[in-house]
Design a protein around this motif. Structure first.
Motif, PDB file in Angstrom:
ATOM      1  N   GLN A 228      13.841   5.392  53.596  1.00 59.58           N
ATOM      2  CA  GLN A 228      12.213   5.053  52.609  1.00 59.58           C
ATOM      3  C   GLN A 228      12.851   5.014  51.133  1.00 59.58           C
ATOM      4  OE1 GLN A 228      11.357   7.490  50.238  1.00 59.58           O
ATOM      5  NE2 GLN A 228       9.728   6.138  49.377  1.00 59.58           N
ATOM      6  N   MET A 229      12.694   3.804  50.484  1.00 57.28           N
ATOM      7  CA  MET A 229      13.225   3.042  49.758  1.00 57.28           C
ATOM      8  C   MET A 229      12.418   3.029  48.648  1.00 57.28           C
ATOM      9  SD  MET A 229      16.438   4.067  49.065  1.00 57.28           S
ATOM     10  CE  MET A 229      17.420   3.722  48.059  1.00 57.28           C
ATOM     11  N   PRO A 230      12.380   3.698  47.315  1.00 54.36           N
ATOM     12  CA  PRO A 230      11.232   2.466  46.419  1.00 54.36           C
ATOM     13  C   PRO A 230      11.264   1.331  46.040  1.00 54.36           C
ATOM     14  CG  PRO A 230      12.558   4.812  45.266  1.00 54.36           C
ATOM     15  CD  PRO A 230      13.158   4.531  46.509  1.00 54.36           C
ATOM     16  N   ASN A 231      10.133   1.153  45.193  1.00 54.14           N
ATOM     17  CA  ASN A 231      10.102  -0.132  45.833  1.00 54.14           C
ATOM     18  C   ASN A 231      10.533  -0.770  43.723  1.00 54.14           C
ATOM     19  OD1 ASN A 231      10.047  -3.229  44.679  1.00 54.14           O
ATOM     20  ND2 ASN A 231       8.302  -3.884  45.678  1.00 54.14           N
ATOM     21  N   ALA A 232      11.616  -1.293  43.120  1.00 52.19           N
ATOM     22  CA  ALA A 232      10.890  -1.802  41.582  1.00 52.19           C
ATOM     23  C   ALA A 232      10.068  -2.431  40.958  1.00 52.19           C
ATOM     24  CB  ALA A 232      12.659  -2.428  41.161  1.00 52.19           C
ATOM     25  N   TYR A 233       9.478  -3.184  41.983  1.00 55.85           N
ATOM     26  CA  TYR A 233       8.507  -3.768  40.830  1.00 55.85           C
ATOM     27  C   TYR A 233       7.444  -2.873  41.866  1.00 55.85           C
ATOM     28  CZ  TYR A 233      12.568  -6.534  40.878  1.00 55.85           C
ATOM     29  OH  TYR A 233      13.619  -6.854  40.251  1.00 55.85           O
ATOM     30  N   GLY A 234       7.704  -2.133  43.116  1.00 56.09           N
ATOM     31  CA  GLY A 234       5.540  -1.901  42.969  1.00 56.09           C
ATOM     32  C   GLY A 234       4.860  -1.596  41.486  1.00 56.09           C
ATOM     33  N   VAL A 254      14.433   8.979  39.658  1.00 57.60           N
ATOM     34  CA  VAL A 254      14.440   8.265  40.862  1.00 57.60           C
ATOM     35  C   VAL A 254      15.412   6.690  40.307  1.00 57.60           C
ATOM     36  CG1 VAL A 254      13.350   7.207  41.957  1.00 57.60           C
ATOM     37  CG2 VAL A 254      12.753   9.071  41.288  1.00 57.60           C
ATOM     38  N   ARG A 255      15.925   6.338  41.085  1.00 59.86           N
ATOM     39  CA  ARG A 255      16.376   4.912  40.802  1.00 59.86           C
ATOM     40  C   ARG A 255      15.728   3.723  41.925  1.00 59.86           C
ATOM     41  NH1 ARG A 255      20.133  10.001  39.795  1.00 59.86           N
ATOM     42  NH2 ARG A 255      22.601   9.304  39.164  1.00 59.86           N
ATOM     43  N   TYR A 256      16.007   2.725  41.164  1.00 64.76           N
ATOM     44  CA  TYR A 256      14.944   2.010  41.586  1.00 64.76           C
ATOM     45  C   TYR A 256      15.036   0.522  41.753  1.00 64.76           C
ATOM     46  CZ  TYR A 256      11.048   4.395  40.112  1.00 64.76           C
ATOM     47  OH  TYR A 256      10.064   5.880  39.980  1.00 64.76           O
ATOM     48  N   TRP A 257      15.135   0.300  42.910  1.00 67.11           N
ATOM     49  CA  TRP A 257      15.985  -0.820  43.444  1.00 67.11           C
ATOM     50  C   TRP A 257      14.862  -2.101  44.008  1.00 67.11           C
ATOM     51  CZ3 TRP A 257      21.183  -0.685  46.437  1.00 67.11           C
ATOM     52  CH2 TRP A 257      21.838   0.639  46.343  1.00 67.11           C
ATOM     53  N   GLY A 258      15.984  -3.261  43.609  1.00 70.13           N
ATOM     54  CA  GLY A 258      14.669  -4.367  44.646  1.00 70.13           C
ATOM     55  C   GLY A 258      14.673  -4.863  45.814  1.00 70.13           C
ATOM     56  N   PRO A 259      13.626  -5.317  46.219  1.00 70.45           N
ATOM     57  CA  PRO A 259      13.819  -5.227  47.879  1.00 70.45           C
ATOM     58  C   PRO A 259      14.682  -6.649  47.685  1.00 70.45           C
ATOM     59  CG  PRO A 259      11.428  -5.973  46.656  1.00 70.45           C
ATOM     60  CD  PRO A 259      11.852  -5.718  45.388  1.00 70.45           C
TER      61      PRO A 259
END
Ligand SMILES: [Zn+2]
Length: 331
Positions: A228-234, A254-259
Motif C-alpha cells: 500500500q502506498m499513498p497517491n500524490a494526486y489523491g 510521508v513521501r508522495y508518489w504518483g501512480p
C-alpha cells in the motif's frame, strides 16, 4: 510453559528461514546469539532476533534504540507488561493512532478489542507470508486467520515485543523478527506472499528501491507482493502536500508518489504490477474496521468503499484515490 517463559524463548522454527543480513550466509544459534560463518553475530533479546545492520543509518529512531538494547546484550532492563486475559496490550492502546491513522485517534487508551483488518488477498493455503513494518502485528494476525504462515519484521523492538504478546494473547501462530526491509534476513525465494501497509511511504526513494529489490529476492518464483502506498494526486494527499508547501519530505514524513512513478518502480524491481484502490479521502481507515469508528467517520469510510468498488469498473478513478495498492508478481 507459562506465558512469560513462552515470551522469552527463541522459537527455533524460524532458524532455517534466516540468513545473515550482512552476507546472506545461513545463521546458527551459538552462545545465545545468532552467528554466520563470516563471524557476524546478532543478539537475541527475550528470544527475539535483532537482525539490523549497525553500520547503516536506520530508517526509524526505534531501529537505533533496538540496536542499543542488542549492544547491551540482554533485555533485563526492558519494561515488563502483565497483560490480563481479555484486556488490550498497553503498547497497542498507545500506538493505535500512529499505526492505524488519524481516524483511530479516539481509540487511544479506550480500546476494548483489537481491530483486525480484512486482508485483500485470497486464502493462504499455508503460504509463507512476510510483512514488512508489521508494528504490533494486525496484518500478520489477519494473515494467520486467512490461512497464511506469517512472519513479521519491524525495526522497533518495542513493537515486535508487543506483537509477540498480542499473538500469544489471541492464540495466533506468527514469527516476529527485528529487521530492516532494505536488508532482509531471509533466504532467497522463500515467501509466497509479501505484504506492507503504510510503511514504505515513510522512507526515502532510494530506500524504497532497496526494499523492492529485497522483496524480489525473497519471493518464490511466481510469488506475489501487495504494497500500500499513498497517491500524490489523491484529494486528501494533495491537500497535505499543499499545507507543507510542496517541499521535500524529511525524516519520517510521508513521501508522495504518483501512480506512474509507483507502477514503473514496482514493475522494474519486483515484476508485473497492477494498481488498485485501497481508499479515498484519508490514510487509511479500513472498511472492515468501520464499527470501531465514530458515525461521522463511518460515512466517510462508506463513501470511500463505494468509490473503491466503482474504481474496479472504472480504473481511471484510481488517479484521485488517496491510498493505492500495488500488486506485483515476481518475474
Ligand atoms: Zn554474515
Amino acid at each position: 510453559m507459562t506465558s512469560s517463559q513462552t515470551l522469552s524463548a527463541f522459537d527455533g522454527r524460524i532458524l532455517p528461514l534466516l540468513v545473515c543480513p550482512r552476507c546472506r550466509l545461513p545463521l546458527a544459534l551459538e552462545d545465545s546469539k545468532l552467528t554466520c560463518e563470516e563471524g557476524h553475530r546478532f543478539a537475541l533479546i527475550e528470544g527475539i532476533p535483532i537482525l539490523l545492520l549497525s553500520e547503516v543509518p536506520q530508517t526509524h529512531v526505534e531501529g537505533t534504540r533496538s540496536l542499543a538494547v542488542a549492544e547491551q546484550g540482554d533485555g533485563a532492563n526492558l519494561p515488563q507488561f502483565d497483560v490480563a486475559p481479555g484486556s488490550i496490550d498497553p503498547f497497542v492502546q498507545r500506538a493505535i493512532g500512529a499505526t492505524n491513522g488519524g481516524l483511530y485517534q479516539h481509540l487511544v487508551g479506550n480500546m476494548t478489542e483489537y481491530p483486525i483488518p480484512q486482508l485483500r488477498l485470497p486464502v493462504g493455503d499455508g503460504k509463507l507470508f512476510l510483512e514488512i513494518g508489521c508494528n504490533w502485528g494486525r496484518w500478520c494476525i489477519a494473515a494467520a486467520k486467512q490461512g497464511y504462515r506469517p512472519v513479521g519484521i519491524d525495526p522497533s523492538l518495542k513493537a515486535i515485543r508487543a506483537a509477540r504478546r498480542v499473538a500469544l494473547q489471541l492464540g495466533i501462530d506468527a514469527h516476529y523478527v527485528v529487521a530492516d526491509g532494505r536488508h532482509l534476513p531471509f533466504a532467497d525465494g522463500l515467501f509466497g506472499q509479501v505484504f506492507s501497509y503504510s510503511v514504505l511511504q515513510h522512507i526515502a526513494c532510494e530506500d524504497v528501491e532497496s526494499t523492492l529489490r529485497e522483496i524480489h529476492r525473497v519471493l518464490a518464483s511466481g510469488g506475489k507482493s501487495l504494497v500500500q502506498m499513498p497517491n500524490a494526486y489523491g484529494l486528501r494527499c494533495a491537500y497535505h502536500q499543499l499545507r507543507r508547501g510542496f517541499r521535500e519530505a524529511t525524516g519520517f514524513e510521508v513521501r508522495y508518489w504518483g501512480p506512474r512513478q509507483l507502477m514503473s518502480a514496482f514493475s522494474a524491481m519486483v515484476g508485473s504490477t497492477a494498481l488498485s484502490v485501497d481508499g479515498y479521502f484519508s490514510l487509511n481507515p479500513q472498511f472492515s474496521d468501520r464499527r470501531f469508528l465514530p458515525i461521522k467517520y463511518q460515512a466517510l469510510v462508506w463513501t470511500s468503499e463505494m468509490l473503491r468498488r466503482a474504481s474496479e469498473k472504472f480504473p481511471v478513478m484510481a488517479n484521485f484515490a488517496d491510498s493505492l495498492y500495488l500488486s506485483s508478481i515476481r518475474n
